[in-house]
Scaffold this motif. Structure first.
Motif, PDB file in Angstrom:
ATOM      1  N   PHE A   1       0.831  -1.203   0.000  1.00 52.08           N
ATOM      2  CA  PHE A   1       0.000   0.000   0.000  1.00 52.08           C
ATOM      3  C   PHE A   1       0.863   1.250   0.000  1.00 52.08           C
ATOM      4  N   VAL A   2       1.896   1.257   0.847  1.00 55.68           N
ATOM      5  CA  VAL A   2       2.784   2.422   0.933  1.00 55.68           C
ATOM      6  C   VAL A   2       3.512   2.645  -0.391  1.00 55.68           C
ATOM      7  N   LEU A   3       4.059   1.572  -0.959  1.00 52.99           N
ATOM      8  CA  LEU A   3       4.801   1.687  -2.214  1.00 52.99           C
ATOM      9  C   LEU A   3       3.890   2.153  -3.353  1.00 52.99           C
ATOM     10  N   TRP A   4       2.665   1.632  -3.380  1.00 50.91           N
ATOM     11  CA  TRP A   4       1.704   2.037  -4.413  1.00 50.91           C
ATOM     12  C   TRP A   4       1.376   3.523  -4.300  1.00 50.91           C
ATOM     13  N   GLN A   5       1.166   3.997  -3.077  1.00 47.73           N
ATOM     14  CA  GLN A   5       0.837   5.408  -2.874  1.00 47.73           C
ATOM     15  C   GLN A   5       2.016   6.306  -3.267  1.00 47.73           C
ATOM     16  N   ILE A   6       3.232   5.906  -2.877  1.00 41.42           N
ATOM     17  CA  ILE A   6       4.411   6.706  -3.220  1.00 41.42           C
ATOM     18  C   ILE A   6       4.597   6.752  -4.737  1.00 41.42           C
ATOM     19  N   ALA A   7       4.463   5.585  -5.394  1.00 41.69           N
ATOM     20  CA  ALA A   7       4.630   5.523  -6.849  1.00 41.69           C
ATOM     21  C   ALA A   7       3.602   6.377  -7.561  1.00 41.69           C
ATOM     22  N   GLN A   8       2.380   6.371  -7.056  1.00 42.46           N
ATOM     23  CA  GLN A   8       1.324   7.171  -7.680  1.00 42.46           C
ATOM     24  C   GLN A   8       1.594   8.660  -7.516  1.00 42.46           C
TER      25      GLN A   8
ATOM     26  N   PHE B   1      -2.186  10.902   5.234  1.00 40.22           N
ATOM     27  CA  PHE B   1      -1.577   9.725   4.639  1.00 40.22           C
ATOM     28  C   PHE B   1      -0.084   9.606   4.946  1.00 40.22           C
ATOM     29  N   LEU B   2       0.602  10.713   5.226  1.00 38.98           N
ATOM     30  CA  LEU B   2       1.991  10.615   5.659  1.00 38.98           C
ATOM     31  C   LEU B   2       2.097   9.825   6.958  1.00 38.98           C
ATOM     32  N   LEU B   3       1.173  10.098   7.886  1.00 42.73           N
ATOM     33  CA  LEU B   3       1.134   9.335   9.128  1.00 42.73           C
ATOM     34  C   LEU B   3       0.811   7.872   8.845  1.00 42.73           C
ATOM     35  N   THR B   4      -0.123   7.650   7.920  1.00 45.39           N
ATOM     36  CA  THR B   4      -0.497   6.285   7.552  1.00 45.39           C
ATOM     37  C   THR B   4       0.698   5.519   7.002  1.00 45.39           C
ATOM     38  N   TYR B   5       1.452   6.151   6.107  1.00 47.00           N
ATOM     39  CA  TYR B   5       2.606   5.480   5.504  1.00 47.00           C
ATOM     40  C   TYR B   5       3.617   5.059   6.571  1.00 47.00           C
ATOM     41  N   ALA B   6       3.858   5.933   7.532  1.00 53.39           N
ATOM     42  CA  ALA B   6       4.825   5.620   8.584  1.00 53.39           C
ATOM     43  C   ALA B   6       4.349   4.424   9.419  1.00 53.39           C
ATOM     44  N   LEU B   7       3.075   4.456   9.811  1.00 51.96           N
ATOM     45  CA  LEU B   7       2.524   3.362  10.605  1.00 51.96           C
ATOM     46  C   LEU B   7       2.593   2.035   9.853  1.00 51.96           C
ATOM     47  N   LEU B   8       2.190   2.055   8.598  1.00 47.19           N
ATOM     48  CA  LEU B   8       2.132   0.819   7.822  1.00 47.19           C
ATOM     49  C   LEU B   8       3.519   0.281   7.497  1.00 47.19           C
ATOM     50  N   THR B   9       4.480   1.155   7.293  1.00 43.62           N
ATOM     51  CA  THR B   9       5.846   0.695   7.025  1.00 43.62           C
ATOM     52  C   THR B   9       6.418  -0.043   8.230  1.00 43.62           C
ATOM     53  N   VAL B  10       6.240   0.532   9.406  1.00 42.82           N
ATOM     54  CA  VAL B  10       6.757  -0.090  10.625  1.00 42.82           C
ATOM     55  C   VAL B  10       6.020  -1.391  10.929  1.00 42.82           C
ATOM     56  N   THR B  11       4.689  -1.339  10.933  1.00 44.02           N
ATOM     57  CA  THR B  11       3.917  -2.536  11.291  1.00 44.02           C
ATOM     58  C   THR B  11       4.074  -3.629  10.236  1.00 44.02           C
ATOM     59  N   GLY B  12       4.067  -3.247   8.959  1.00 47.69           N
ATOM     60  CA  GLY B  12       4.211  -4.239   7.899  1.00 47.69           C
ATOM     61  C   GLY B  12       5.538  -4.963   7.978  1.00 47.69           C
ATOM     62  N   THR B  13       6.622  -4.210   8.202  1.00 46.14           N
ATOM     63  CA  THR B  13       7.945  -4.825   8.316  1.00 46.14           C
ATOM     64  C   THR B  13       8.004  -5.789   9.495  1.00 46.14           C
ATOM     65  N   LYS B  14       7.445  -5.357  10.628  1.00 50.91           N
ATOM     66  CA  LYS B  14       7.455  -6.213  11.831  1.00 50.91           C
ATOM     67  C   LYS B  14       6.636  -7.482  11.604  1.00 50.91           C
TER      68      LYS B  14
END
Length: 251
Positions: free
Chosen positions: A112-119, A231-244
């Motif tokens: 989700f994060v990568l898709w949003q950044i790419a878009q 969404f900046l906050l969302t990206y940070a949360l999802l990056t950390v939680t997704g990696t974990k």
């Protein structure tokens, strides 16, 4: 087994409010972050089970503000595709263990994060013309599956809806309608698979006010808060939680 401790609610209450804000004002795309966060502290199946009734409550709360403002044809295509997607997700859940779902939720979170950044950087562009009906049904199929396994149906639905060049409110209303029905469809297989327990029900009773507060804040923020900041906050949360979650699932 879900233990209803202070630590659980300290994690769950802000997560549910955050999901409500997304549901109420930002196209539902980030609502699944709450399930990703909860999956860090409880079994993924329980995280999904806790969040589904909350998402259903948020859907109903948001409907009033956006009633009749949706693109009905587009929403119906997503729903019709979403129902078999839910069935596919249920079939996978019945055969997979918890670590598979940790990895799936983690991969979807990072994706989700990568898709949003790419878009946003122009690497992926919205379709210049309206996508055809079959594309809407296909997007619904993917949305139904990802919604079942991680409550993350927003991105595939967004790909189709954004091609139709909707207004901000029409887009929001269409996602509310489509996922209202898809979430209702998910409830039956969740129950059949034994994902709901007495503890998840008690958790829902405590968390319900936080869900409603989140939706109310989201409806207000829809007109006031910059989408970028949310969404900046969302990206940070999802990056950390997704990696974990990926790490936990693989190790």
């Amino acid at each position: 087994m879900l233990e209803l401790t202070f630590g659980f609610f300290a994690m769950a209450a802000p997560a549910v409010v955050f999901a409500g804000i997304s549901k109420g004002g930002f196209g539902s795309g980030a609502a699944f972050a709450a399930a990703s966060i909860l999956a860090l502290v409880i079994e993924p199946g329980l995280a999904l089970a806790v969040m589904l009734p909350m998402l259903m409550l948020m859907d109903v709360a948001a409907l009033r503000s956006y009633w009749g403002k949706w693109n009905l044809r587009a929403s119906m295509l997503l729903i019709l595709g979403g129902l078999p997607g839910v069935a596919i997700g249920a079939a996978l859940y019945a055969r997979a263990d918890a670590d598979v779902f940790r990895v799936l939720i983690g991969v979807i979170s990072i994706g989700f994060v990568l898709w949003q950044i790419a878009q946003r950087r122009g690497w992926i562009r919205a379709a210049s013309r309206n996508l055809p009906d079959w594309a809407g049904a296909l997007a619904g199929l993917v949305a139904g599956f990802t919604s079942f396994v991680s409550h993350a149906g927003g991105p595939p639905a967004a790909v189709y809806l954004l091609s139709l060049k909707p207004t901000k409110t029409e887009y929001q209303a269409s996602t509310v309608l489509a996922f209202w029905i898809i979430n209702i469809a998910k409830f039956v297989p969740y129950a059949f698979l034994g994902m709901f327990t007495k503890e998840t029900g008690l958790a829902n009773l405590v968390l319900a006010p936080f869900a409603l507060i989140g939706v109310w804040l989201g409806v207000k923020a829809h007109h006031l808060m910059p989408e970028r900041a949310f969404f900046l906050l969302t990206y940070a949360l999802l990056t950390v939680t997704g990696t974990k979650l990926i790490w936990d699932g693989l190790t």
